[in-house]
Design a protein around this motif. Structure first.
Motif, short mmCIF file in Angstrom:
data_model
loop_
_atom_site.label_atom_id
_atom_site.label_comp_id
_atom_site.label_asym_id
_atom_site.label_seq_id
_atom_site.Cartn_x
_atom_site.Cartn_y
_atom_site.Cartn_z
N VAL C 158 68.38 70.27 29.97
CA VAL C 158 67.59 70.31 31.20
C VAL C 158 66.42 69.33 31.09
CG1 VAL C 158 66.10 71.77 32.59
CG2 VAL C 158 68.21 72.69 31.69
N GLU C 159 65.79 69.31 29.96
CA GLU C 159 64.66 68.40 29.78
C GLU C 159 65.09 66.95 29.91
OE1 GLU C 159 61.37 68.95 29.66
OE2 GLU C 159 62.05 70.97 30.15
N ASP C 160 66.24 66.65 29.32
CA ASP C 160 66.76 65.28 29.42
C ASP C 160 66.94 64.88 30.87
OD1 ASP C 160 68.94 64.99 26.50
OD2 ASP C 160 66.83 64.50 26.84
N ILE C 161 67.60 65.75 31.60
CA ILE C 161 67.87 65.46 33.02
C ILE C 161 66.55 65.30 33.78
CG2 ILE C 161 68.78 66.44 35.14
CD1 ILE C 161 70.98 67.72 33.50
N THR C 162 65.65 66.21 33.53
CA THR C 162 64.36 66.14 34.21
C THR C 162 63.67 64.82 33.91
OG1 THR C 162 64.18 68.51 33.80
CG2 THR C 162 62.20 67.38 34.56
N PHE C 163 63.66 64.47 32.65
CA PHE C 163 63.01 63.23 32.25
C PHE C 163 63.60 62.05 32.99
CE2 PHE C 163 60.38 60.80 29.50
CZ PHE C 163 61.06 59.63 29.23
N ASN C 164 64.94 62.02 33.01
CA ASN C 164 65.60 60.91 33.70
C ASN C 164 65.23 60.85 35.17
OD1 ASN C 164 66.77 60.30 31.32
ND2 ASN C 164 68.84 60.95 31.88
N LEU C 165 65.23 62.00 35.80
CA LEU C 165 64.94 62.01 37.24
C LEU C 165 63.51 61.57 37.51
CD1 LEU C 165 66.71 65.28 38.42
CD2 LEU C 165 67.39 62.92 38.81
N ILE C 166 62.61 62.03 36.71
CA ILE C 166 61.21 61.68 36.94
C ILE C 166 61.01 60.18 36.78
CG2 ILE C 166 58.84 61.91 36.09
CD1 ILE C 166 59.58 64.71 35.18
#
Lengths: 369, 343, 386
Positions: C158-166
């Motif tokens: 989830v953190e990875d995805i969040t980071f990418n989106l941000i």
């Protein structure tokens, strides 16, 4: 010197820190256990070298008195060890304190419960006074409760030996709501009676479930006291007008205790009234209090194991030790006492029929009706 | 219906423990004459060996003509500084309690440490400062050092923790002068009580003896009540005997004789010349490791730094291993106490 | 990190309100500010109770028209979906007629997509919004995983995805990951969403119940007070009537009335005591039922410790010849007495010191020096072996 250090290192190995449970200005408190027996302990780590005057006075006092006092109703100091810059006090771990129990509205107090707590408080205090030590910070927050229900006096950070004749003591002691009028009037020569006043206030609070004399400032505290108990005359309290910080705060009539403590027995009110007499020399002593008819009258004091427990205590007792939820309590708690469990989680509490029929807590109104 | 309150002390038949016997003073700071001698000798020997070692490792052969202090010389030096404490207290007008406590702390300190590691000059200042705190007559560090020549704050504070540690943080002391006050009050109850002027003289003389007794080891051997009785006996033997008998304390009388002998024999001020000589030796034989900035001191610090660095590396290694094996946050800090020194 | 997950989910949930319509399943009212536009922009970030405050600073200035709070006190800056700020009048001016490019970055924006700012830092605003959206679908809890490691792996994902989106990295690939997760875990998502709603519902009910209880209590107090007041009024009026109408002695009438008032007051307190008593009985019955083993209460014993304080050896006299305490005892001003200081306490202490340990024989011989006993445990052992 190295031998001393080595001895300390060995001593240190007997105790294991598990989790930080609180932090104060000069100490950090950890929950832990004794390696050999698994007994729950609290380790109070005091940082040294922080203050410009060296070792903090409260730390010095705590260590000095806890080292010498051993009594079932006084918190037990199990060990002291130090590293280069820390002083570690190993104390017994106590789940909760009287303040939390009073505030927990889901608990109902029987008169026998109050009697039991008062007896334990007086016993612990009597032992201090027997050793000519004034505690000077008694309040529900500093009366810790063990898992077996025993009450223990804690926090000797403001304690001191009774003074030799002619030596002054500071009057800025005891939390305001529990401070006797002689201290509020700035007197510098006092005695063990100051602790008895505090116990009287605690006694009243146990019955009312809210603080008895909550003043908002030192001046307001005096007013609150006099509104509740009447302004003392010079016959009642000789010489009080000569005290250093004496001021007149108004004339209030004396109202009988019976009016406020409607459900209390005669013995109860008699003992309470003896604790909050204005003239300190006339106040009852801790030892005499323990011999007061109130304690010998029925009902018998509740056995400590049957005293009301907070939800957290009951939960902690039924769960295996490792899983106790130790929330960090930021800022509060640590300087005063020892490791306590987190306050009971408010969510998910079911309302019982009890709660709805309970008597409503009203703000105490001392103005003439 | 009420229960009748009991009229007599109501604890079970289990033996009651007297209050003095549960104090740290009784439990941990009471020794026999032989023990004191042996302890001091042992401390002295150990430290001489260690210092000699340091000298040798710095420059071999340098220690052969150094005069190391022996236990007696150490003791004499400490005695001198006990006197200095009294002088300081007079200067500051500290109460009797502070003076007595400071002296006790100084004595106890040198049952755990040696003069060659820590010069009594600063230990004395620290012990006295600590005593003002523990007896509730605190004075700000500033006012303290301002009134002592050639002293700054760090001279006092640096040793405070060390002194407290050496005392095992046992700060409460039962003093003989208070016991004397008690006996003196109590003899007024005897039928043979002397008149007031006599009482005053007795008190003052006995107090003198109490002060002298502080130069000796008696407080490390005998309880304060016996010391007080001995001092009273030196001032007025008859009344002391009467009082002791009234308390059925015949066993004490023997101890008292012993105390009286010790006070008379050991209560003298050391001669200035002897002390000066000792101080001169001390300048040469003192432990270089403790002298800030000396070669040995720096070497020791370097060693300690290395140890600390190793510890830190080990800790980091543990964390790294934990991360790789899958549990970087861990659950419980079991057994980490050893690494926890200054977390 | 893991313990806060459930709380985070509820915190991140937000809703949009449109003025004039009622929105189901939300709580009380977001503070409504005066605006000239017809749509109230709400939404943004809310906490679980639905109350948020909007970010506000005296330095606020619209980057487009440069008006600030000094010129326009009602200035309200909103944030676009590309995270650029603009004041309401500019938004009105630029977007009322339909989609238009953003003056800063050129991205096409619509009027609806402006939200009020909650955080001072727009980066935070963006992150929070992204997390909120993700949390709606990535809502698994610790219990849904067999062990801590897999849960931590999930959180890492989830953190990875969040980071990418941000940070707008690998957007298409990340979107694909989200879609994949969605497909695989449809059931879980559904289940957890239901759980969330149930929890919120329960919270609401609890608060409702508490509020109701509080109201009830307040009413009870009010009622009790009113009754008292009325009763007193009634008595007074009755008394006055009586005095006016009857010939009887005024004093006697007053005394009678007072006696009756007292009786009534007594009856009331008696009733209150009854209630308290009943409650206590109930408590005792409950306790007895709860404990398996009944430990009897013991009669009171004043002192329970085993200490001997030499009481039999020292007798305190009422007065001594004691120059040290003369001034204190004379106490010309009376402040010793007023403060409660007792010379007797100091004397008692001295007397105790005088007799403490009088019969102790000093240690003898060269017993090996024990390590300083600082713990009680050691002391007990040492004592036992002596």
């Amino acid at each position: 010197m190295d031998a001393v250090e080595k001895a300390n290192a060995e001593r240190q190995r007997r105790w294991v820190k598990d989790q930080k449970v609180g932090e104060g200005t000069y100490a950090v408190v950890y929950r832990g256990r004794e390696l050999a027996t698994g007994r729950k302990i609290a380790i109070k780590k005091i940082k040294v070298g922080q203050f410009k005057d060296g070792l903090d006075m409260s730390a010095v006092r705590e260590v000095k008195y806890l080292r010498e006092l051993q009594h079932p109703n006084i918190i037990e100091l199990l060990d002291v060890f130090s590293s280069k810059t820390n002083l570690n006090l190993v104390l017994e771990f106590l789940d909760t304190d009287l303040e939390m129990i009073i505030k927990d509205r889901s608990l109902v107090f029987l008169p026998a419960d109050i009697k039991s707590w008062m007896a334990m408080t007086f016993r612990g205090l009597e032992f201090c006074h027997r050793n000519f030590i004034l505690h000077r910070d008694l309040k529900p927050n500093n009366l810790l409760i063990a898992s077996d229900g025993q009450l223990k006096i804690a926090d000797f950070g403001l304690a001191r030996d009774a003074a030799d004749p002619g030596y002054k003591m500071t009057c800025q002691v005891i939390t305001r709501w529990y401070r006797p009028p002689e201290l509020l009037f700035g007197c510098r020569y006092y005695s063990t009676a100051v602790d008895i006043w505090s116990v009287g206030c605690i006694f009243a609070e146990l019955m009312l479930r809210i603080p008895y004399l909550p003043g908002e400032s030192d001046m307001d505290q005096l007013k609150t006291i006099f509104r509740a108990l009447g302004t003392p005359t010079d016959e009642e309290w000789p010489g009080h007008t000569k005290l250093p910080d004496y001021v007149s705060v108004g004339q209030f009539p004396r109202t009988p205790l019976r009016d406020l403590f409607t459900a209390a027995s005669g013995d109860t009110l008699n003992l309470l009234s003896k604790c909050i007499i204005f003239e300190p020399r006339k106040r009852i002593s801790a030892r005499d209090a323990l011999y007061h008819p109130y304690f010998f009258a029925l009902p018998y004091p509740t056995h400590p194991s049957k005293l009301p427990k907070t939800a957290a205590q009951t939960a902690a007792a039924s769960r295996p030790p490792d899983e106790v939820d130790g929330n960090v309590d930021p800022g509060g708690g640590a300087p005063a006492g020892v490791g306590k469990a987190a306050p009971p989680k408010k969510l998910k509490r079911k309302l019982s029929g009890h709660d709805l029929s309970r008597n409503i807590a009203r703000k105490l109104d001392f103005t003439a009706s | 219906m009420q229960q009748q309150p009991p009229t007599s002390p109501d604890v079970s038949s289990a033996a009651k423990s007297p209050l003095f016997q549960s104090s740290t003073q009784y439990r941990n700071w009471r020794f026999s004459v032989e023990q004191l001698k042996a302890t001091r000798a042992a401390l002295n020997q150990a430290s001489v060996a260690a210092i000699r070692n340091t000298f040798e490792s710095d420059s071999p052969g340098s220690s052969s003509d150094v005069h190391f202090l022996d236990a007696n010389e150490e003791h004499l030096l400490v005695k001198l500084y006990i006197i200095k404490i009294s002088q300081l207290c007079g200067h500051f007008r500290f109460p009797e309690e502070v003076e007595a406590t400071g002296i006790t702390y100084l004595k106890r300190f040198y049952l755990k440490n040696t003069v060659m590691d820590w010069h009594p000059k600063n230990v004395m200042l620290t012990a006295l400062y600590l005593a003002t705190k523990t007896t509730n007559h605190p004075i700000s560090l500033e006012s303290y050092t301002a009134n002592i020549p050639r002293t700054n704050a760090s001279d006092v504070l640096d040793l405070e923790f060390l002194v407290a540690q050496s005392l095992a943080f046992e700060f409460a002391v039962w003093h003989a002068h208070r016991a004397l006050w008690g006996i003196w009050l109590d003899i007024q109850d005897l039928p043979q009580a002397p008149p007031h002027e006599e009482l005053q003289r007795i008190h003052d003389t006995a107090m003198q003896h109490i002060r002298t007794s502080r130069l000796t080891d008696v407080e490390l051997i005998y309880p304060p009540s016996q010391i007080a009785l001995a001092c009273l006996s030196l001032a007025h033997p008859e009344i002391a005997a009467f009082w002791a008998r009234s308390k059925n304390a015949d066993t004490a009388l023997e101890a008292i004789e012993s105390i009286k002998r010790t006070i008379t024999r050991d209560g003298d001020t050391p001669s200035v010349d002897v002390v000066r000589e000792i101080d001169r030796h001390l300048k040469i034989c003192k432990n270089p490791e403790k002298v800030v900035g000396s070669k040995a001191y720096l070497a020791k610090r370097a060693r300690e730094e290395k140890e600390a660095e190793l510890k830190r590396k080990k800790k980091a290694e543990n964390v790294r291993k934990a991360t790789e094996q899958g549990n970087p946050f861990g659950e419980v800090l079991v057994g980490q106490a050893n690494l926890d020194d200054d977390d | 990190m893991s313990t806060n997950r459930t709380n985070a989910a509820s915190w991140l949930r937000g809703t949009t309100i449109r003025k004039g319509t009622t929105t189901p399943a939300t709580r009380s009212h977001t503070p409504q500010t005066q605006t000239s536009s017809s749509i109230v922009f709400s939404g943004g970030v809310k906490d679980g109770s639905g109350r948020t405050s909007e970010y506000f600073s005296m330095d606020d200035q619209c980057p487009v028209c440069k008006s600030d709070r000094y010129l326009n006190p009602k200035l309200r800056l909103l944030v676009s979906s590309c995270y650029h700020k603009m004041c309401e009048s500019c938004i009105d001016r630029l977007y009322t007629l339909g989609p238009a490019p953003c003056p800063v970055c050129g991205k096409t924006l619509k009027k609806m997509t402006f939200i009020p700012q909650t955080f001072e830092d727009l980066v935070v605003e963006k992150e929070v919004a992204i997390r909120r959206k993700l949390a709606k679908e990535f809502n698994k809890r610790r219990e849904d995983f067999p062990d801590l490691r897999s849960y931590d792996d999930y959180l890492q994902e989830v953190e990875d995805i969040t980071f990418n989106l941000i940070n707008e990295i690998d957007i298409p690939e990340t979107q694909a990951r989200i879609a994949a997760y969605r497909k695989e875990n449809a059931a879980f998502i559904e289940l957890n969403q239901q759980r969330e709603e149930a929890y919120v519902q329960a919270l609401k009910e609890q608060e409702e119940a508490e509020r109701r209880e509080r109201q009830l209590r307040a009413e009870e107090i009010r009622r009790a007070e009113e009754e008292e007041r009325d009763a007193r009024e009634g008595e007074r009026r009755a008394l006055i009537d009586n005095l006016e109408n009857s010939d009887a002695d005024a004093a006697r009438l007053v005394a009678q009335a007072r006696a009756e008032a007292l009786k009534r007051a007594a009856a009331r307190t008696a009733a209150a005591h009854q209630a308290v008593f009943a409650q206590q009985q109930e408590t005792m019955r409950l306790r007895a039922a709860q404990s398996a083993v009944v430990v009897p209460d013991q009669p009171h014993v004043p002192l329970l410790d085993g200490y001997y304080a030499y009481e039999d050896l020292c007798g305190l006299r009422s007065s001594y010849f004691d120059p040290a305490s003369d001034a204190v005892r004379r106490d010309k001003e009376g402040i010793m007495r007023a403060g409660g200081y007792r010379v007797e306490e100091a004397w008692e202490r001295a007397l105790r010191y005088a007799v403490a340990g009088l019969d102790i024989t000093p240690p003898l011989g060269e017993v090996s020096m024990p390590l300083p006993i600082t713990s009680r445990v050691d002391a007990d052992v040492a004592m036992a072996s002596v």
